[in-house]
Design an enzyme around this catalytic site. Sequence first.
Site, PDB file in Angstrom:
ATOM      1  N   ALA A 156      -6.236  -5.707   5.141  1.00  0.00           N
ATOM      2  CA  ALA A 156      -5.562  -6.833   5.014  1.00  0.00           C
ATOM      3  C   ALA A 156      -5.725  -7.261   3.345  1.00  0.00           C
ATOM      4  O   ALA A 156      -5.148  -8.289   3.338  1.00  0.00           O
ATOM      5  CB  ALA A 156      -6.000  -7.892   5.953  1.00  0.00           C
ATOM      6  N   ALA A 157      -6.685  -6.892   2.880  1.00  0.00           N
ATOM      7  CA  ALA A 157      -6.876  -7.421   1.573  1.00  0.00           C
ATOM      8  C   ALA A 157      -6.053  -6.478   0.296  1.00  0.00           C
ATOM      9  O   ALA A 157      -6.138  -6.818  -0.759  1.00  0.00           O
ATOM     10  CB  ALA A 157      -8.404  -7.293   1.111  1.00  0.00           C
ATOM     11  N   GLY A 159      -2.413  -4.480  -1.242  1.00  0.00           N
ATOM     12  CA  GLY A 159      -0.917  -4.982  -1.714  1.00  0.00           C
ATOM     13  C   GLY A 159      -0.209  -5.342  -0.670  1.00  0.00           C
ATOM     14  O   GLY A 159       0.637  -6.109  -0.782  1.00  0.00           O
ATOM     15  N   ASP A 181     -10.929  -5.324   6.241  1.00  0.00           N
ATOM     16  CA  ASP A 181     -10.941  -4.660   4.988  1.00  0.00           C
ATOM     17  C   ASP A 181     -12.271  -4.233   4.792  1.00  0.00           C
ATOM     18  O   ASP A 181     -13.268  -4.885   4.989  1.00  0.00           O
ATOM     19  CB  ASP A 181     -10.053  -5.114   4.048  1.00  0.00           C
ATOM     20  CG  ASP A 181      -9.456  -4.135   3.119  1.00  0.00           C
ATOM     21  OD1 ASP A 181     -10.138  -2.892   2.928  1.00  0.00           O
ATOM     22  OD2 ASP A 181      -8.312  -4.612   2.549  1.00  0.00           O
ATOM     23  N   ARG A 234       3.924  11.956  -2.243  1.00  0.00           N
ATOM     24  CA  ARG A 234       3.216  11.590  -0.944  1.00  0.00           C
ATOM     25  C   ARG A 234       2.337  12.568  -0.336  1.00  0.00           C
ATOM     26  O   ARG A 234       1.230  12.078   0.163  1.00  0.00           O
ATOM     27  CB  ARG A 234       4.223  11.110   0.209  1.00  0.00           C
ATOM     28  CG  ARG A 234       5.199  10.130  -0.119  1.00  0.00           C
ATOM     29  CD  ARG A 234       6.353   9.891   1.218  1.00  0.00           C
ATOM     30  NE  ARG A 234       7.498   8.731   0.648  1.00  0.00           N
ATOM     31  CZ  ARG A 234       7.084   7.374   0.762  1.00  0.00           C
ATOM     32  NH1 ARG A 234       6.280   7.201   1.360  1.00  0.00           N
ATOM     33  NH2 ARG A 234       8.202   6.896   0.325  1.00  0.00           N
ATOM     34  N   ASN A 266       0.513   5.913   3.995  1.00  0.00           N
ATOM     35  CA  ASN A 266       1.222   7.085   3.887  1.00  0.00           C
ATOM     36  C   ASN A 266       0.549   8.327   3.594  1.00  0.00           C
ATOM     37  O   ASN A 266      -0.800   8.121   3.318  1.00  0.00           O
ATOM     38  CB  ASN A 266       2.144   6.975   2.553  1.00  0.00           C
ATOM     39  CG  ASN A 266       3.475   6.246   2.991  1.00  0.00           C
ATOM     40  OD1 ASN A 266       4.149   6.532   3.959  1.00  0.00           O
ATOM     41  ND2 ASN A 266       3.908   5.178   2.138  1.00  0.00           N
ATOM     42  N   ASP A 297      12.892   1.808   5.650  1.00  0.00           N
ATOM     43  CA  ASP A 297      14.111   2.654   5.262  1.00  0.00           C
ATOM     44  C   ASP A 297      15.346   2.171   6.050  1.00  0.00           C
ATOM     45  O   ASP A 297      16.450   2.113   5.418  1.00  0.00           O
ATOM     46  CB  ASP A 297      13.933   4.072   6.018  1.00  0.00           C
ATOM     47  CG  ASP A 297      12.743   4.998   5.531  1.00  0.00           C
ATOM     48  OD1 ASP A 297      12.431   4.587   4.390  1.00  0.00           O
ATOM     49  OD2 ASP A 297      11.914   5.549   6.457  1.00  0.00           O
ATOM     50  N   ARG A 300      16.053  -1.253   3.684  1.00  0.00           N
ATOM     51  CA  ARG A 300      16.807  -0.573   2.480  1.00  0.00           C
ATOM     52  C   ARG A 300      18.171  -0.177   2.773  1.00  0.00           C
ATOM     53  O   ARG A 300      19.065  -0.684   1.884  1.00  0.00           O
ATOM     54  CB  ARG A 300      16.089   0.403   1.963  1.00  0.00           C
ATOM     55  CG  ARG A 300      14.588   0.299   1.166  1.00  0.00           C
ATOM     56  CD  ARG A 300      13.818   1.396   0.992  1.00  0.00           C
ATOM     57  NE  ARG A 300      12.853   0.975   0.116  1.00  0.00           N
ATOM     58  CZ  ARG A 300      11.470   1.786  -0.166  1.00  0.00           C
ATOM     59  NH1 ARG A 300      11.504   2.848   0.421  1.00  0.00           N
ATOM     60  NH2 ARG A 300      10.520   1.181  -0.963  1.00  0.00           N
ATOM     61  N   HIS A 324       9.876   9.772   7.193  1.00  0.00           N
ATOM     62  CA  HIS A 324       9.689   8.600   6.284  1.00  0.00           C
ATOM     63  C   HIS A 324       8.980   9.127   4.880  1.00  0.00           C
ATOM     64  O   HIS A 324       8.207   8.480   4.189  1.00  0.00           O
ATOM     65  CB  HIS A 324       8.530   7.870   6.934  1.00  0.00           C
ATOM     66  CG  HIS A 324       8.239   6.538   6.027  1.00  0.00           C
ATOM     67  ND1 HIS A 324       9.539   5.605   5.829  1.00  0.00           N
ATOM     68  CD2 HIS A 324       7.210   5.941   5.565  1.00  0.00           C
ATOM     69  CE1 HIS A 324       8.905   4.509   5.242  1.00  0.00           C
ATOM     70  NE2 HIS A 324       7.671   4.792   4.789  1.00  0.00           N
TER      71      HIS A 324
END
Length: 467
Positions: A156-157, A159, A181, A234, A266, A297, A300, A324
């Site tokens: 949670a901390a 980006g 976190d 990735r 990811n 996705d 976007r 993904h």
Amino acid sequence: MQGQDIWSRTCGGETYELNKLYGQPIHTLQRVCVKSRLFIRFESPTWKVSLEGCKMAATSTTNFSIRSAASAGSKLGPYSQSKPSGIRFNSTNYLWNFNGLKTANSVSCESKSSLLGSESTAALKRSYIGKVRKYNMISYRKVQLQASYKVAVLGAAGGIGQPLALLIKMSPLVSALHLYDIANVKGVAADLSHCNTPSQVLDFTGASELAACLKDVNVVVIPAGVPRKPGMTRDDLFNINANIVKTLVEAVADNCPDAFIHIISNPVNSTMPIAAEVLKQKGVYDPKKLFGVTTLDVVRANTFVAQKKNLKLIDVDVPVIGGHAGITILPLLSKTKPSVTFTDEEVQELTVRIQNAGTEVVEAKAGAGSATLSMAYAAARFVESSLRALDGDSDVYECTFVESDLTELPFFASRVKLGRNGVEALISSDLQGLSEYEQKALEELKPELKASIEKGVAFIQKQPVTA
């Protein structure tokens, strides 16, 4: 914390009694008569409700609008809706009675929100009509708001975690928001706790507090991990994020095995199978409740298509299947709603842009990060859809990476119907009648997606989970 009831009651045509909303007083109550028109408006820090009546010779009209300042969602009785900008209902004949004014049995629903699509708006409209008819000609209205679900954000901390936590905090369906976190989460929690929305915010730091964070949680969201940097694929993320996901999902299996689990870390094509293998080895795997979040996705695709074709964004819905990452992301432009025609060049251009949109953001940030804000928005949309499904909404559809039999691959992203127990149905019709371009792209993505899935499975088989 559960929301309290709001009552508006007519008493001699003059008296209105309102109690508190989530323990907060109604700030404003206005009643103004101008000639034959009646305007009534009251608001709280969380909600604004207005009613406008026009008394005429034979008929009358009433507009009833509800706008939520807390806005990632709202709830009317047993029905829920997820609209950040509010919903307006217009009625024009005899349906229900407020202060002696008659209103109509035809209702139109207007939404200025794009968090959810037109299908959910239509479902809300049907719910509203049925609810109003039930109370036809009753001179009071009762609106019930109830926050009853616990959501945990692991990472949670970070980006993604911070803006995601803020968006989840805005949902009136959430009673408790648990933020976890390894560091710096106390400040995030303190900051969010000052927002005057219903959910209670609690912070948990480090492995020793992870179990407490997950106790009795309904939805777990995992954005933890390192972001992608310029020049990083990735796959480069794999060794770092694989261990993080493994550790966190082990804790989920031990403390809230029945929760919906949303994997954001990811590469999702590998981390989601990792989560599945962990849950299998723990003996608590439910394929209907494990999701790889691919909503970005779709977000976007909807955005780029609307821009390209000058369409009203809220009406656009493009299903995205596959996986993904890179070419495994396959937007089905032939299935776009509303129906629209694309040239071969437009299909190629849009498909490549949607597939490489993450790289577009990474390069634009020039080493300062990856797609955090749009990812947080997309993840919040999927969380809200999950909460609506848990709450009994029968019209919730999202694209997500799940265990699937639509292809020969064990996991596949497609549109699914969500319910109280997770995935209720895979929408196989989306894979029927594909264009020649899409059919070819589907076959081309399968080897890469298969390799990513197998990579995740092999990782856990080499590193058995902690008993």
